[in-house]
Scaffold this active site. Sequence first.
Site: not given
Ligand SMILES: *Cc1c(COP(=O)(O)O)cnc(C)c1O
Length: 401
Positions: A64, A117, A189, A214
């Site tokens: 951790r 998001y 993001d 992703k």
């Molecule tokens: C999927 C996504 C998130 C969240 O990510 P997780 O890995 O599901 O926690 C945040 N921002 C965007 C733009 C996303 O597509």
Amino acid sequence: MTSQKNLGKATQAIHAGEARASSTQKTGMPLLPPIYQNSTFRFATAAECAEAFRDEESGYVYTRWGNPTQEVLEQKLAVLEAGEAALATASGMGAVSTALLTALAEGGHVVAMENLYSATFQILNEELPRFGIETTFVDATDPTQIAHAIRSDTKVLYLESPTNPLLKLVDLQAAAEIAKAHGVISMIDNTFATPCGQQPITFGIDVVVHSMTKYMSGSGAVIAGAIIGQKEFVVRAKEGALRNFGAVISPLNAWLTLHGLTTLPLRFARHSENATRVAAFLEGHPAMAWVRHPSLPSHPQHELAKRQMDAFGGMITLELKGGRAAGEHLVDHLQLCSLAVSLGDVRTLICHPASTTHSHVPAEIRRQTGITDGLVRISIGLEDAEDIIADLGQALEACTP
Ligand SMILES: *Cc1c(COP(=O)(O)O)cnc(C)c1O
């Protein structure tokens, strides 16, 4: 590390961070960084152990706090995003929440883009207000709206570009300059663009967060996230909110993401090329009310996209003339593409927000925020573009009014 900054993206994606992965005394190092599937680490003496507790750079104590597999991934991430340092997290939301908790304190104020998001919106709109932290949501495609919303107690400017699902863009340089002029931490993001689509830190943005679930991992096998920024911020996040709230990445997920990243430049180029071809096909299709992809001259911010993006990415959003019935018909008749949420997978994924992710949102609110009944979001995969086009074409045939 410094010299790795001058290498090409494809070379960086494969080699950055990996040199220090071996600890073997013999010649012949493992070509792939090994996975350290350990929760804890052993010391030879009390003095060694005390030193590792005193100076964390000198040794590993507990996963951790830090783990060698996780660290190789973090070094690769810092190089790819042109940042000083990086932190891998258990999920994208682990990255978003850790970054926000690091930057904010009681009573602070956030200026954020509207249409974020959904879980990020819920953090800003429902969770943080319980701690006296307020957010003003603005249309950040217009930088003057950002400037007008900043107050004396504003601590963070929070952005996405391109946004989900409408693919709106923010002028990153203009936004970063406004934040700097007011002493506000700018955060973005970068999940949709990846560092192969844009490197926000090179435009002056302070902190980049990712859902590595992703494109970054790319396999559809992992939930993971990342924070990249200046060393001071990253160390504060690591030793504070990440460690104590505990959104730490597992060694296995760090290892899988590490290997996913080695092919990110190749994958992202192909995602972008495929999406550019599919978007052009769709825009000429009679069933479409409109099609949005940054490559299309009809995108309202196409010029900005060309200026600040290195590749346009694999996300396409479209509106069907036939509304909800047409959207449901389209997803019901796919043979190759999959009906699934998430994005950035090697497989083409399609979702119809009005009947799924946004079905609990009242129709009126959906209309106001642009989530119309005929809206369909496609994450273009790495199949041959002709096959994706053929599948969409046959599913669309009966949607044409
Ligand atoms: C999927 C996504 C998130 C969240 O990510 P997780 O890995 O599901 O926690 C945040 N921002 C965007 C733009 C996303 O597509």
